[in-house]
Design a protein around this motif. Structure first.
Motif, mmCIF file in Angstrom:
data_model
loop_
_atom_site.group_PDB
_atom_site.id
_atom_site.type_symbol
_atom_site.label_atom_id
_atom_site.label_comp_id
_atom_site.label_asym_id
_atom_site.label_seq_id
_atom_site.Cartn_x
_atom_site.Cartn_y
_atom_site.Cartn_z
ATOM 1 N N LEU A 124 -5.605 12.480 -2.997
ATOM 2 C CA LEU A 124 -4.808 12.646 -4.215
ATOM 3 C C LEU A 124 -3.365 12.192 -3.987
ATOM 4 N N ALA A 125 -2.817 12.502 -2.831
ATOM 5 C CA ALA A 125 -1.451 12.068 -2.522
ATOM 6 C C ALA A 125 -1.381 10.545 -2.438
ATOM 7 N N ALA A 126 -2.386 9.928 -1.822
ATOM 8 C CA ALA A 126 -2.418 8.460 -1.748
ATOM 9 C C ALA A 126 -2.481 7.865 -3.160
ATOM 10 N N ARG A 127 -3.253 8.489 -4.037
ATOM 11 C CA ARG A 127 -3.328 8.053 -5.439
ATOM 12 C C ARG A 127 -1.967 8.199 -6.108
ATOM 13 N N ALA A 128 -1.293 9.337 -5.859
ATOM 14 C CA ALA A 128 0.035 9.568 -6.442
ATOM 15 C C ALA A 128 1.020 8.523 -5.948
ATOM 16 N N ILE A 129 1.033 8.267 -4.658
ATOM 17 C CA ILE A 129 1.966 7.292 -4.088
ATOM 18 C C ILE A 129 1.727 5.910 -4.686
ATOM 19 N N ALA A 130 0.484 5.490 -4.764
ATOM 20 C CA ALA A 130 0.176 4.177 -5.341
ATOM 21 C C ALA A 130 0.618 4.109 -6.801
ATOM 22 N N GLY A 131 0.367 5.167 -7.562
ATOM 23 C CA GLY A 131 0.769 5.192 -8.963
ATOM 24 C C GLY A 131 2.280 5.183 -9.132
ATOM 25 N N ILE A 132 2.969 5.905 -8.268
ATOM 26 C CA ILE A 132 4.436 5.933 -8.330
ATOM 27 C C ILE A 132 4.994 4.564 -7.966
ATOM 28 N N GLU A 133 4.409 3.923 -6.958
ATOM 29 C CA GLU A 133 4.854 2.572 -6.594
ATOM 30 C C GLU A 133 4.662 1.609 -7.762
ATOM 31 N N ASN A 134 3.552 1.723 -8.478
ATOM 32 C CA ASN A 134 3.334 0.890 -9.662
ATOM 33 C C ASN A 134 4.364 1.190 -10.749
ATOM 34 N N ALA A 135 4.694 2.476 -10.921
ATOM 35 C CA ALA A 135 5.700 2.868 -11.915
ATOM 36 C C ALA A 135 7.075 2.322 -11.549
ATOM 37 N N ILE A 136 7.395 2.339 -10.270
ATOM 38 C CA ILE A 136 8.673 1.791 -9.801
ATOM 39 C C ILE A 136 8.749 0.306 -10.123
ATOM 40 N N GLU A 137 7.677 -0.396 -9.809
ATOM 41 C CA GLU A 137 7.641 -1.836 -10.078
ATOM 42 C C GLU A 137 7.753 -2.124 -11.570
ATOM 43 N N ALA A 138 7.022 -1.381 -12.383
ATOM 44 C CA ALA A 138 7.056 -1.582 -13.830
ATOM 45 C C ALA A 138 8.436 -1.290 -14.415
ATOM 46 N N ALA A 139 9.118 -0.280 -13.872
ATOM 47 C CA ALA A 139 10.440 0.087 -14.374
ATOM 48 C C ALA A 139 11.524 -0.876 -13.885
ATOM 49 N N GLY A 140 11.233 -1.602 -12.806
ATOM 50 C CA GLY A 140 12.211 -2.535 -12.261
ATOM 51 C C GLY A 140 13.418 -1.857 -11.645
ATOM 52 N N VAL A 141 13.194 -0.677 -11.075
ATOM 53 C CA VAL A 141 14.294 0.070 -10.465
ATOM 54 C C VAL A 141 14.252 -0.052 -8.949
ATOM 55 N N SER A 142 15.387 0.208 -8.323
ATOM 56 C CA SER A 142 15.453 0.241 -6.868
ATOM 57 C C SER A 142 15.023 1.622 -6.410
ATOM 58 N N ALA A 143 13.778 1.730 -6.025
ATOM 59 C CA ALA A 143 13.238 2.999 -5.544
ATOM 60 C C ALA A 143 12.039 2.691 -4.662
ATOM 61 N N CYS A 144 11.623 3.673 -3.888
ATOM 62 C CA CYS A 144 10.460 3.524 -3.017
ATOM 63 C C CYS A 144 9.896 4.917 -2.732
ATOM 64 N N VAL A 145 8.722 4.937 -2.147
ATOM 65 C CA VAL A 145 8.057 6.198 -1.821
ATOM 66 C C VAL A 145 7.687 6.181 -0.348
ATOM 67 N N THR A 146 7.937 7.302 0.323
ATOM 68 C CA THR A 146 7.482 7.479 1.695
ATOM 69 C C THR A 146 6.620 8.735 1.749
ATOM 70 N N GLY A 147 5.849 8.862 2.785
ATOM 71 C CA GLY A 147 5.071 10.073 2.940
ATOM 72 C C GLY A 147 3.848 9.862 3.791
ATOM 73 N N GLY A 148 3.143 10.939 3.968
ATOM 74 C CA GLY A 148 1.916 10.917 4.730
ATOM 75 C C GLY A 148 1.130 12.176 4.443
ATOM 76 N N GLY A 149 -0.184 12.061 4.585
ATOM 77 C CA GLY A 149 -1.016 13.219 4.294
ATOM 78 C C GLY A 149 -0.854 13.619 2.845
ATOM 79 N N SER A 150 -0.595 14.874 2.605
ATOM 80 C CA SER A 150 -0.454 15.375 1.231
ATOM 81 C C SER A 150 0.992 15.438 0.757
ATOM 82 N N MET A 151 1.922 14.895 1.558
ATOM 83 C CA MET A 151 3.347 14.986 1.233
ATOM 84 C C MET A 151 3.927 13.610 0.945
ATOM 85 N N PHE A 152 4.898 13.565 0.035
ATOM 86 C CA PHE A 152 5.588 12.306 -0.235
ATOM 87 C C PHE A 152 6.995 12.586 -0.754
ATOM 88 N N ARG A 153 7.798 11.533 -0.724
ATOM 89 C CA ARG A 153 9.183 11.629 -1.194
ATOM 90 C C ARG A 153 9.546 10.340 -1.915
#
Length: 116
Positions: free
Chosen positions: A15-44
């Protein structure tokens, strides 16, 4: 805790991997300077162009802190609790619907609050 076995850990990690991938897609779609880090069930979520490699790169200046705080506050208003660093952990009661709702909330929050 009796139900928190290997299968449960694998599930929240997926589920966390799904969240990270979705957030990365949202970042790209929004065209903002942002990124996601994390591992296991945690992310930032970082309001930086590239993932920080050390604590110095993770340091957030005043402008970034203000934008991040606005994003965290927006997410809270939408029903998602993230700590002040815009970090989160997926928990066992969560499912794909909650992950999709989180991604949607982050997508709209990034559009509103991630731009400098």
């Amino acid at each position: 805790m009796e139900m928190f076995d290997r299968g449960a850990v694998e599930r929240v990690n997926r589920l966390a991997a799904r969240a990270i991938a979705g957030i990365e897609n949202a970042i790209e779609a929004a065209g903002v300077s942002a990124c996601v880090t994390g591992g296991g069930s945690m992310f930032r979520v970082h309001l930086k162009e590239r993932p920080p490699r050390n604590y110095r790169e993770a340091f957030a200046g005043t402008d970034e802190v203000e934008r991040r705080n606005a994003l965290v506050d927006y997410l809270l208003e939408r029903g998602f609790i993230m700590i002040n660093t815009c970090s989160a952990t997926i928990s066992t009661p969560m499912g794909e619907d909650e992950i999709d709702a989180l991604i949607d909330a982050l997508a709209s929050g990034l559009e509103r609050h991630a731009m400098p």
